[in-house]
Motif scaffolding. Structure first.
Motif, PDB file in Angstrom:
ATOM      1  N   THR A 140       0.732  -1.140  -0.025  1.00 16.46           N
ATOM      2  CA  THR A 140      -0.036  -0.131   0.057  1.00 16.46           C
ATOM      3  C   THR A 140       0.905   1.238   0.012  1.00 16.46           C
ATOM      4  N   ASN A 166     -11.278  -4.526   0.966  1.00 15.85           N
ATOM      5  CA  ASN A 166     -10.886  -4.120   2.129  1.00 15.85           C
ATOM      6  C   ASN A 166     -10.566  -2.677   2.437  1.00 15.85           C
ATOM      7  N   PHE A 167     -10.330  -2.056   1.200  1.00 10.64           N
ATOM      8  CA  PHE A 167     -10.043  -0.606   1.109  1.00 10.64           C
ATOM      9  C   PHE A 167     -11.325   0.219   0.786  1.00 10.64           C
ATOM     10  N   ASP A 168     -11.269   1.339   1.638  1.00  9.01           N
ATOM     11  CA  ASP A 168     -12.495   2.172   0.990  1.00  9.01           C
ATOM     12  C   ASP A 168     -11.913   2.895  -0.404  1.00  9.01           C
ATOM     13  N   GLN A 171      -9.071   4.868  -0.710  1.00  8.52           N
ATOM     14  CA  GLN A 171      -7.782   3.888  -0.676  1.00  8.52           C
ATOM     15  C   GLN A 171      -7.602   2.978  -1.871  1.00  8.52           C
ATOM     16  N   ALA A 172      -8.678   2.482  -2.430  1.00  5.58           N
ATOM     17  CA  ALA A 172      -8.853   1.576  -3.398  1.00  5.58           C
ATOM     18  C   ALA A 172      -8.238   2.217  -4.812  1.00  5.58           C
TER      19      ALA A 172
END
Length: 323
Positions: A140, A166-168, A171-172
């Motif tokens: 990341t 699993n990332f918002d 973030q994605a």
């Protein structure tokens, strides 16, 4: 659900980890990072979850790989450098490596050094002619690849397992943009994406009848107690999996059965009866919504492979070529 390996913290890192946990417990709702799932017991429980009848994700992605890896390899082409984010045991990767034409190298990237080098060593025995270059890094964040990998004509990032969920959204998008920069204009991204479906199917997948996922969730508290000296009462929480429609995601929570006070790092954290502690969320996409997300990161969906029931997808993305 995705695997986030962790190891016991050194004393120098313990204060940072304690502060991170305290910061999460001060949020509304309270949160605990999913990295705490994965001590030795947690990893064992996760492997068991992947075998449960309710947990469709692993077996469905493997089904797609068994059925379509030949075509994926054709799209990737010869002489490619395959870079896997969060490589773990590289199980699905073997199905791809078996079909790639003269790959230049395989670069597993994982934050857990011990697991990374153990998996790379096992692969080296089975693929003696393949150049395997493990990189211990947090995918990341920005990290460096060996020069000869960066110089490869065709670089492919492989990111199986639906971990992007699993990332918002922000973030994605940032992670996809990092992948785009890493592969360059001639490369591609091969990524596993879990798809929206009946919420009842999702809730069963994250709250199985045998209670394995519940024990897996509780184990995060056990791990924090052991490593950071907290005193969570493991018997005072219930596991809950809930679908959040407006976020298009399934969430795992621990719900307090009573008013309680947890001691950690010299601080007291009060948790009310019925209060929720969110431990993980997993976004689920439609083909359209993921296409839109990829486009915001400068990537275009070129090919989609799905299982017959359209529960899961493996998608090939390429950088958008500017006119």
């Amino acid at each position: 659900m995705a695997k986030h390996p962790s190891t016991a913290p050194a004393k120098s890192a313990q204060d940072t980890l304690t502060n991170d946990v305290l910061d999460g417990l001060k949020k509304e709702p309270k949160e605990l990072s999913p990295v705490w799932f994965y001590d030795e017991l947690g990893s064992f429980l996760f492997d068991n979850i992947c075998e449960l009848p309710e947990y469709y994700i692993t077996r469905t992605e493997l089904q797609i790989m068994h059925g379509h890896a030949n075509e994926m390899a054709q799209y990737i082409g010869p002489d490619a450098a395959l870079i896997e984010f969060g490589s773990g045991t590289s199980l699905k990767t073997r199905l791809l490596l078996d079909r790639l034409e003269s790959p230049l190298a395989y670069v597993p990237v994982d934050i857990s050094r011990e697991h990374l080098f153990a998996a790379a060593g096992a692969l080296a025995k089975d693929y003696p002619h393949l150049h395997i270059v493990p990189v211990c890094a947090d995918f990341t964040q920005n990290f460096e690849l060996p020069n000869f990998i960066r110089a490869a004509e065709r670089r492919i990032v492989y990111f199986p397992g639906s971990t992007l969920g699993n990332f918002d959204r922000a973030q994605a998008r940032a992670l996809l943009a990092r992948m785009r920069d890493l592969v360059g204009k001639n490369g591609a991204v091969l990524i596993g994406i879990d798809l929206r479906k009946d919420p009842r199917v999702l809730e069963r997948a994250y709250d199985d009848a045998a209670g394995v996922t519940a024990e897996f969730n509780i184990n995060a508290l056990r791990h924090v107690n052991r490593e950071l000296g907290a005193d969570f009462d493991l018997d005072a929480f219930d596991h809950l999996a809930v679908w959040v429609e407006n976020e298009s995601r399934i969430e795992m929570h621990l719900v307090s059965r009573k008013d309680q006070t947890v001691h950690l790092g010299g601080e007291k954290v009060r948790i009310g009866r019925g209060e929720h502690l969110r431990t993980e969320y997993c976004h689920k996409y439609t083909l359209e919504s993921f296409n839109e997300l990829a486009a915001t990161a400068g990537l275009a969906v070129k090919r989609v492979w799905m299982d017959p029931n359209k529960q899961f997808s493996v998608q090939l993305l390429e950088p958008v070529r500017l006119q």
